[in-house]
Design a protein around this motif. Structure first.
Motif, PDB file in Angstrom:
ATOM      1  N   GLU A  52      49.428 -64.648  19.158  1.00 50.30           N
ATOM      2  CA  GLU A  52      48.782 -63.346  19.023  1.00 50.30           C
ATOM      3  C   GLU A  52      47.406 -63.375  19.654  1.00 50.30           C
ATOM      4  OE1 GLU A  52      48.570 -62.499  14.820  1.00 50.30           O
ATOM      5  OE2 GLU A  52      50.724 -62.067  14.678  1.00 50.30           O
ATOM      6  N   LEU A  53      46.942 -62.201  20.045  1.00 48.48           N
ATOM      7  CA  LEU A  53      45.568 -62.034  20.506  1.00 48.48           C
ATOM      8  C   LEU A  53      44.698 -61.841  19.272  1.00 48.48           C
ATOM      9  CD1 LEU A  53      46.341 -59.491  23.354  1.00 48.48           C
ATOM     10  CD2 LEU A  53      45.767 -61.907  23.635  1.00 48.48           C
ATOM     11  N   HIS A  54      43.660 -62.654  19.147  1.00 43.58           N
ATOM     12  CA  HIS A  54      42.774 -62.613  17.974  1.00 43.58           C
ATOM     13  C   HIS A  54      41.320 -62.564  18.413  1.00 43.58           C
ATOM     14  CE1 HIS A  54      45.227 -64.183  14.318  1.00 43.58           C
ATOM     15  NE2 HIS A  54      46.007 -63.489  15.120  1.00 43.58           N
ATOM     16  N   HIS A  55      40.468 -62.174  17.461  1.00 45.79           N
ATOM     17  CA  HIS A  55      39.032 -62.346  17.645  1.00 45.79           C
ATOM     18  C   HIS A  55      38.432 -62.791  16.326  1.00 45.79           C
ATOM     19  CE1 HIS A  55      37.421 -58.217  16.215  1.00 45.79           C
ATOM     20  NE2 HIS A  55      38.670 -58.287  15.866  1.00 45.79           N
ATOM     21  N   THR A  56      37.315 -63.454  16.433  1.00 42.14           N
ATOM     22  CA  THR A  56      36.611 -63.983  15.270  1.00 42.14           C
ATOM     23  C   THR A  56      35.544 -62.972  14.880  1.00 42.14           C
ATOM     24  OG1 THR A  56      36.982 -66.207  16.120  1.00 42.14           O
ATOM     25  CG2 THR A  56      35.342 -65.974  14.382  1.00 42.14           C
ATOM     26  N   ILE A  57      35.505 -62.636  13.597  1.00 42.85           N
ATOM     27  CA  ILE A  57      34.513 -61.674  13.113  1.00 42.85           C
ATOM     28  C   ILE A  57      33.798 -62.233  11.889  1.00 42.85           C
ATOM     29  CG2 ILE A  57      35.714 -59.637  13.994  1.00 42.85           C
ATOM     30  CD1 ILE A  57      36.773 -59.176  11.137  1.00 42.85           C
ATOM     31  N   MET A  58      32.598 -61.721  11.647  1.00 49.19           N
ATOM     32  CA  MET A  58      31.854 -62.069  10.442  1.00 49.19           C
ATOM     33  C   MET A  58      32.109 -60.951   9.441  1.00 49.19           C
ATOM     34  SD  MET A  58      29.875 -64.282   9.012  1.00 49.19           S
ATOM     35  CE  MET A  58      28.826 -65.221  10.079  1.00 49.19           C
ATOM     36  N   GLN A  59      32.651 -61.307   8.274  1.00 51.62           N
ATOM     37  CA  GLN A  59      32.993 -60.319   7.264  1.00 51.62           C
ATOM     38  C   GLN A  59      32.558 -60.850   5.906  1.00 51.62           C
ATOM     39  OE1 GLN A  59      37.222 -59.505   7.083  1.00 51.62           O
ATOM     40  NE2 GLN A  59      36.803 -57.335   6.868  1.00 51.62           N
ATOM     41  N   MET A  63      33.257 -66.118   8.219  1.00 45.72           N
ATOM     42  CA  MET A  63      33.959 -65.980   9.489  1.00 45.72           C
ATOM     43  C   MET A  63      35.447 -65.832   9.194  1.00 45.72           C
ATOM     44  SD  MET A  63      31.771 -66.227  11.998  1.00 45.72           S
ATOM     45  CE  MET A  63      32.308 -67.025  13.472  1.00 45.72           C
ATOM     46  N   SER A  64      36.082 -64.886   9.878  1.00 46.26           N
ATOM     47  CA  SER A  64      37.527 -64.752   9.746  1.00 46.26           C
ATOM     48  C   SER A  64      38.102 -64.330  11.092  1.00 46.26           C
ATOM     49  CB  SER A  64      37.903 -63.739   8.658  1.00 46.26           C
ATOM     50  OG  SER A  64      37.482 -62.443   9.021  1.00 46.26           O
ATOM     51  N   MET A  65      39.398 -64.484  11.227  1.00 43.59           N
ATOM     52  CA  MET A  65      40.069 -64.092  12.454  1.00 43.59           C
ATOM     53  C   MET A  65      40.925 -62.873  12.170  1.00 43.59           C
ATOM     54  SD  MET A  65      41.092 -67.644  14.232  1.00 43.59           S
ATOM     55  CE  MET A  65      41.116 -68.681  12.786  1.00 43.59           C
ATOM     56  N   GLN A  66      40.988 -62.006  13.178  1.00 42.51           N
ATOM     57  CA  GLN A  66      41.739 -60.776  13.031  1.00 42.51           C
ATOM     58  C   GLN A  66      42.528 -60.522  14.312  1.00 42.51           C
ATOM     59  OE1 GLN A  66      39.406 -57.043  12.795  1.00 42.51           O
ATOM     60  NE2 GLN A  66      40.339 -56.897  10.760  1.00 42.51           N
ATOM     61  N   HIS A  88      40.535 -64.948  21.456  1.00 40.13           N
ATOM     62  CA  HIS A  88      41.335 -66.121  21.798  1.00 40.13           C
ATOM     63  C   HIS A  88      42.810 -65.829  21.562  1.00 40.13           C
ATOM     64  CE1 HIS A  88      40.303 -66.393  17.526  1.00 40.13           C
ATOM     65  NE2 HIS A  88      41.475 -66.983  17.372  1.00 40.13           N
ATOM     66  N   ILE A  89      43.646 -66.753  22.006  1.00 41.77           N
ATOM     67  CA  ILE A  89      45.072 -66.685  21.717  1.00 41.77           C
ATOM     68  C   ILE A  89      45.335 -67.618  20.541  1.00 41.77           C
ATOM     69  CG2 ILE A  89      47.387 -67.220  22.557  1.00 41.77           C
ATOM     70  CD1 ILE A  89      46.338 -66.456  25.359  1.00 41.77           C
ATOM     71  N   MET A  90      45.868 -67.049  19.482  1.00 38.14           N
ATOM     72  CA  MET A  90      46.173 -67.820  18.279  1.00 38.14           C
ATOM     73  C   MET A  90      47.641 -68.199  18.310  1.00 38.14           C
ATOM     74  SD  MET A  90      44.366 -68.674  15.684  1.00 38.14           S
ATOM     75  CE  MET A  90      44.808 -69.785  14.392  1.00 38.14           C
ATOM     76  N   LEU A  91      47.907 -69.491  18.186  1.00 39.33           N
ATOM     77  CA  LEU A  91      49.268 -70.019  18.151  1.00 39.33           C
ATOM     78  C   LEU A  91      49.581 -70.365  16.705  1.00 39.33           C
ATOM     79  CD1 LEU A  91      48.820 -72.414  21.190  1.00 39.33           C
ATOM     80  CD2 LEU A  91      49.813 -70.108  21.216  1.00 39.33           C
TER      81      LEU A  91
END
Length: 127
Positions: A52-59, A63-66, A88-91
């Motif tokens: 999946e296509l992901h990005h890292t966010i501050m929540q 830090m979490s990935m969405q 990033h690409i999450m595997l």
């Protein structure tokens, strides 16, 4: 329009033996005169169950990935960076560890239906 896209400096992070997820990174360069949207990615089932296509966010100070459900827009004549701590690409559901000096094939799927496959080396980077 995948023919107007190039990939620069691809790499996937080497994982430890029992890791269930991994990540891949690179720059995507759109040399066309049209905006493009990278809508999804895939890898062979022998590598991971899903990609999946992901990005890292501050929540909430964490830090979490969405997942980027709408994909990644790549403006005409621009470059988009997929990097640690960002998009990033999450595997997920790794079938085996990602070992240094191996390669995985990542298939990029664009909104217009075009696709681009690229071989990504697995590196032992710590950052």
């Amino acid at each position: 329009m995948a023919s107007s896209v190039s990939i620069n400096e691809p790499w996937a992070r080497a994982t430890f033996a029992l890791a269930k997820s991994g990540a891949a990174y690179f720059s995507i360069i759109n040399t066309s005169n049209h905006d493009l949207v990278l809508s999804s990615v895939s890898v062979d089932n022998s590598v991971a169950m899903t990609a999946e296509l992901h990005h890292t966010i501050m929540q909430n100070e964490m830090m979490s990935m969405q997942e980027l459900e709408d994909g990644i827009e790549i403006k005409a004549g621009s470059t988009v960076e997929l990097s640690p701590g960002g998009m990033h690409i999450m595997l997920m559901g790794l079938q085996k560890p990602l070992n240094k000096d191996e390669f995985i094939n990542v298939n990029l799927i664009f909104e217009d239906g075009s696709q681009l496959s690229h071989s990504v080396p697995v590196l032992d980077k710590r950052n």
